[in-house]
Design a protein around this motif. Sequence first.
Motif, PDB file in Angstrom:
ATOM      1  N   GLY A 131       0.777  -1.240   0.000  1.00 23.81           N
ATOM      2  CA  GLY A 131       0.000   0.000   0.000  1.00 23.81           C
ATOM      3  C   GLY A 131       0.802   1.278   0.000  1.00 23.81           C
ATOM      4  N   GLY A 132       2.125   1.194   0.224  1.00 23.58           N
ATOM      5  CA  GLY A 132       2.937   2.394   0.120  1.00 23.58           C
ATOM      6  C   GLY A 132       3.163   3.110   1.438  1.00 23.58           C
ATOM      7  N   ASP A 133       3.811   4.256   1.336  1.00 22.85           N
ATOM      8  CA  ASP A 133       4.338   5.007   2.466  1.00 22.85           C
ATOM      9  C   ASP A 133       3.243   5.776   3.195  1.00 22.85           C
ATOM     10  N   THR A 134       2.732   5.208   4.276  1.00 27.36           N
ATOM     11  CA  THR A 134       1.681   5.876   5.037  1.00 27.36           C
ATOM     12  C   THR A 134       2.214   7.038   5.864  1.00 27.36           C
ATOM     13  N   VAL A 135       3.487   6.997   6.229  1.00 24.69           N
ATOM     14  CA  VAL A 135       4.057   8.074   7.046  1.00 24.69           C
ATOM     15  C   VAL A 135       4.060   9.388   6.261  1.00 24.69           C
ATOM     16  N   THR A 136       4.504   9.339   5.003  1.00 24.08           N
ATOM     17  CA  THR A 136       4.512  10.540   4.167  1.00 24.08           C
ATOM     18  C   THR A 136       3.093  11.031   3.913  1.00 24.08           C
ATOM     19  N   ALA A 137       2.175  10.108   3.627  1.00 19.17           N
ATOM     20  CA  ALA A 137       0.788  10.492   3.390  1.00 19.17           C
ATOM     21  C   ALA A 137       0.182  11.154   4.619  1.00 19.17           C
ATOM     22  N   ALA A 138       0.470  10.602   5.791  1.00 19.73           N
ATOM     23  CA  ALA A 138      -0.047  11.188   7.025  1.00 19.73           C
ATOM     24  C   ALA A 138       0.536  12.571   7.267  1.00 19.73           C
ATOM     25  N   ALA A 139       1.800  12.768   6.908  1.00 23.94           N
ATOM     26  CA  ALA A 139       2.418  14.084   7.066  1.00 23.94           C
ATOM     27  C   ALA A 139       1.728  15.123   6.179  1.00 23.94           C
ATOM     28  N   LEU A 140       1.367  14.734   4.958  1.00 18.47           N
ATOM     29  CA  LEU A 140       0.659  15.659   4.069  1.00 18.47           C
ATOM     30  C   LEU A 140      -0.710  16.016   4.632  1.00 18.47           C
ATOM     31  N   LEU A 141      -1.407  15.022   5.187  1.00 21.53           N
ATOM     32  CA  LEU A 141      -2.706  15.288   5.807  1.00 21.53           C
ATOM     33  C   LEU A 141      -2.543  16.176   7.032  1.00 21.53           C
ATOM     34  N   ARG A 142      -1.531  15.893   7.831  1.00 19.12           N
ATOM     35  CA  ARG A 142      -1.291  16.678   9.042  1.00 19.12           C
ATOM     36  C   ARG A 142      -0.998  18.141   8.690  1.00 19.12           C
ATOM     37  N   ASN A 143      -0.225  18.369   7.649  1.00 18.90           N
ATOM     38  CA  ASN A 143       0.101  19.733   7.236  1.00 18.90           C
ATOM     39  C   ASN A 143      -1.147  20.484   6.805  1.00 18.90           C
ATOM     40  N   ARG A 144      -2.035  19.798   6.089  1.00 18.84           N
ATOM     41  CA  ARG A 144      -3.254  20.470   5.637  1.00 18.84           C
ATOM     42  C   ARG A 144      -4.160  20.823   6.812  1.00 18.84           C
ATOM     43  N   LEU A 145      -4.293  19.896   7.748  1.00 21.49           N
ATOM     44  CA  LEU A 145      -5.134  20.169   8.913  1.00 21.49           C
ATOM     45  C   LEU A 145      -4.533  21.281   9.776  1.00 21.49           C
TER      46      LEU A 145
END
Length: 359
Positions: free
Chosen positions: A23-37
């Motif tokens: 499924g790929g890199d969840t840490v990077t994806a979570a960082a992008l979501l965290r930045n937006r929030l």
Amino acid sequence: MRIGLPDVPALERGVSLLGSGGGGDTVTAAALLRNRLAAGHPMAVIPTPELAADAQVVPIGVIGAAAVFAEKLPSGAEFGAAVAAIERWTGRVADAVISIEVGGLNGVLPLVAAGQLGLAGVDADLSGRGVPRLDQLSVAAAGSGLAPAVLAEPGGQVLVLAEGTPAEVERSARAFLASSGGWAVLALAPIPAGQLPDCAILDTVSAALSLGRRALAVGERPGAEELAAATGGQVLGLGRVVEVSRRPGPREHGRTGFARGSVTVRDHRTRSLLRLEMENEYLLAMRDGEPVASTPDVLAVLDRRTGVPIPCDVVRQGVEVTVLRLPAAEFWTDPRRLPVLEPRAFGIDCDPILLGVPR
């Protein structure tokens, strides 16, 4: 359902578990979501029943090499380009988006994209876990097909696959990825919301968030049985990885397929050997040569000390692990759809062995 900054760790843990080692890199994806929030952009996920039956829901997600994605981050324009292209091609305007895959980074990135595009994010997806191929998405399993499909890669190229069977769309997409940036955003034709119960897995974003919360609630050094009880799963093994073997995948149409491999764990409790066969995801577990669990159940290898899932591409010899099995979504246990994700769909000659389903 609203998602805030405090929810990000649980969502990231939940989608990483459902990735089944892929499924790929969840840490990077979570960082992008965290930045937006953190920037003050609210995030809401809408249950399918709250959508109008004729609302147009566009499936989106990232496909391709996870390692390349982590090195070559999205500019933010890829999702917009893909959705705009599928809107032009179909003549239908998107009202909402749905992830193609809740397991892994696609459990998070489509939420970011929904906010960027000003669209609603739907509490559902097209896999219920991590899957390696486009022709294994639920819409294909339900007979709806994949074409037309759009691929938008980070260099700016946009490809429309106007026609083709699901297998042909999968092959064409992989060829495009190999000749472009290694990953791309996929958008499929809009699905009327009233049809989602027949071709999608519902309530999966909220389920991933709940799964992550329960997993994290066990604590920083979770016991295997406590973790299994909290997540509704089953402990398959608890011990040290004694061997990791990797090899080229089977050749299809003259081209090498996804790489294959196996992970062998010596169980501290029974001294037995638990072997996991893997492709992009963990697919089959055998104890002393006897199959004990398989896809479409989710097989997760976790760091024994922290409970953090270990992907197939980074698992290594010597690490202490807990091997956990989580039940498959009911969509995949239907005999009409089970062949799409059972072991034989990956060239493994074994009947599916599912949690709670008699053999």
